[in-house]
Design a protein around this motif. Sequence first.
Motif, short mmCIF file in Angstrom:
data_model
loop_
_atom_site.label_atom_id
_atom_site.label_comp_id
_atom_site.label_asym_id
_atom_site.label_seq_id
_atom_site.Cartn_x
_atom_site.Cartn_y
_atom_site.Cartn_z
N LEU A 186 -14.58 -33.92 -2.15
CA LEU A 186 -15.85 -34.29 -2.76
C LEU A 186 -15.66 -34.62 -4.24
CD1 LEU A 186 -18.92 -34.60 -2.35
CD2 LEU A 186 -19.16 -32.17 -2.95
N HIS A 187 -14.83 -33.85 -4.90
CA HIS A 187 -14.58 -34.14 -6.31
C HIS A 187 -13.88 -35.49 -6.47
CE1 HIS A 187 -14.54 -32.72 -10.49
NE2 HIS A 187 -13.44 -33.44 -10.61
N GLU A 188 -12.98 -35.78 -5.56
CA GLU A 188 -12.30 -37.08 -5.61
C GLU A 188 -13.30 -38.22 -5.40
OE1 GLU A 188 -9.28 -36.67 -2.68
OE2 GLU A 188 -7.91 -35.54 -4.00
N ARG A 189 -14.28 -37.99 -4.52
CA ARG A 189 -15.32 -39.02 -4.32
C ARG A 189 -16.11 -39.22 -5.62
NH1 ARG A 189 -13.93 -42.32 -0.82
NH2 ARG A 189 -15.90 -43.28 -1.44
N PHE A 190 -16.36 -38.15 -6.34
CA PHE A 190 -17.10 -38.28 -7.60
C PHE A 190 -16.22 -38.86 -8.71
CE2 PHE A 190 -20.57 -36.36 -5.58
CZ PHE A 190 -21.67 -36.47 -6.41
N GLU A 191 -14.92 -38.70 -8.60
CA GLU A 191 -14.04 -39.41 -9.52
C GLU A 191 -14.16 -40.92 -9.31
OE1 GLU A 191 -9.92 -37.99 -9.94
OE2 GLU A 191 -10.55 -36.18 -8.88
N ILE A 192 -14.28 -41.34 -8.05
CA ILE A 192 -14.47 -42.76 -7.74
C ILE A 192 -15.80 -43.25 -8.30
CG2 ILE A 192 -14.80 -44.43 -5.87
CD1 ILE A 192 -12.85 -42.68 -4.20
N LYS A 193 -16.85 -42.44 -8.13
CA LYS A 193 -18.16 -42.78 -8.70
C LYS A 193 -18.04 -42.95 -10.21
CE LYS A 193 -21.03 -40.14 -5.43
NZ LYS A 193 -21.64 -41.31 -4.78
N ASP A 194 -17.35 -42.02 -10.83
CA ASP A 194 -17.22 -42.04 -12.29
C ASP A 194 -16.52 -43.32 -12.75
OD1 ASP A 194 -17.88 -40.53 -14.62
OD2 ASP A 194 -15.76 -40.15 -14.93
#
Length: 365
Positions: free
Chosen positions: A282-290
């Motif tokens: 999930l954090h990696e997905r939010f890194e992509i969002k960022d």
Amino acid sequence: MLLSLVLHTYSMRYVLPAAVMMGTAPTYVLAWGAWRLLSALLPARFYREVDDRLYTIYQSMVLFFFENYTGVQVIIYGDLPKNKENVIYLSNHQCTVDWIIADMLAIRQNALGHVRYVLKDGLKWLPLYGWYFSQHGGVYVKRSAKFNEKEMREKLRAQVKAETPMYLVIFPEGTRYNPEIPKVIADSQSFAEKEGLAILKHVLTPRVKATHVAIDTMKDYLDAVYDVTVAYEGTVDHKGQRKLAPSMTEFLCKECPRVHIFIDRIELKDIPEEQLYMRRWLHERFEIKDKLLIEFYDAKDSKRRNKFPGKSVHSKLSLKKTLPSLLFLGGLTASMLLTESGRKLYVKTWIYGTLIGCLWVSIKP
């Protein structure tokens, strides 16, 4: 004097939409309540089907104002399936309009009635709406240590057992990203650093509990997870600093010319099941969002700003999708208010509906 009057009139453009959306709520609750009673002796699936249709009518009326009335341009990137699916919708969270964005996507898949939310616990006290969202399959959760995993699992299992169509909206950040409250952003970044996670600039560090419970409980029922990134154009000041995203009032006053929505459809097999690994995922997905948002807000090449990478589609919602609902609910409410008995019923619905709703959510999750 004349200029002041014009500016005041301009700023009041949200009054009509707000009056209609709030004003039709008692009518909607009465219609839903009547159906709830009538369907008591029928199989539960009949109640759910009509409830979803009623919800579609109300929410499509809401979308008339947020799309047709405002004239906002909805720019969609990525692959949004044309057909409805059972999904979990994960998105960054920056303002109250984010709830409407989920509806914007759902109506384009003919799945508007299937939208259900994971909401913070305090919202269950909203007059009329708080109670109804719970009845429609919404899940209220408390933050951090007070999060009740068992309660959420039980509600979702009941939905799966009943084969309830699911378009479950979750905002994993737990609260809104607000550049005017730097402490929240700083605390989020400090937590990420402490946990050895990448520090994020334009989103908060996501919390995994609700996402893990939802996916774990419904994994055999879901078709996919939609990872959605939303950016509102015009939310950067003259110095290039990010501003607060538009409130519902500002959005209805046409202060957001375009909203950009990036969708990544993820297969369940690509998501780790254990909470520890899912947290990292999930954090990696939010890194992509960022990274997407950094490109949107901060790209050195000005031509690359205010858009996400890749192909996009300007998706305009037809009036046929929204205007009939507005005319139906508006006409029904107006006819009620034309008679004295109707006005009394209308007021009593606001008062007693709110009281009953608050009592209900206080004793039943």
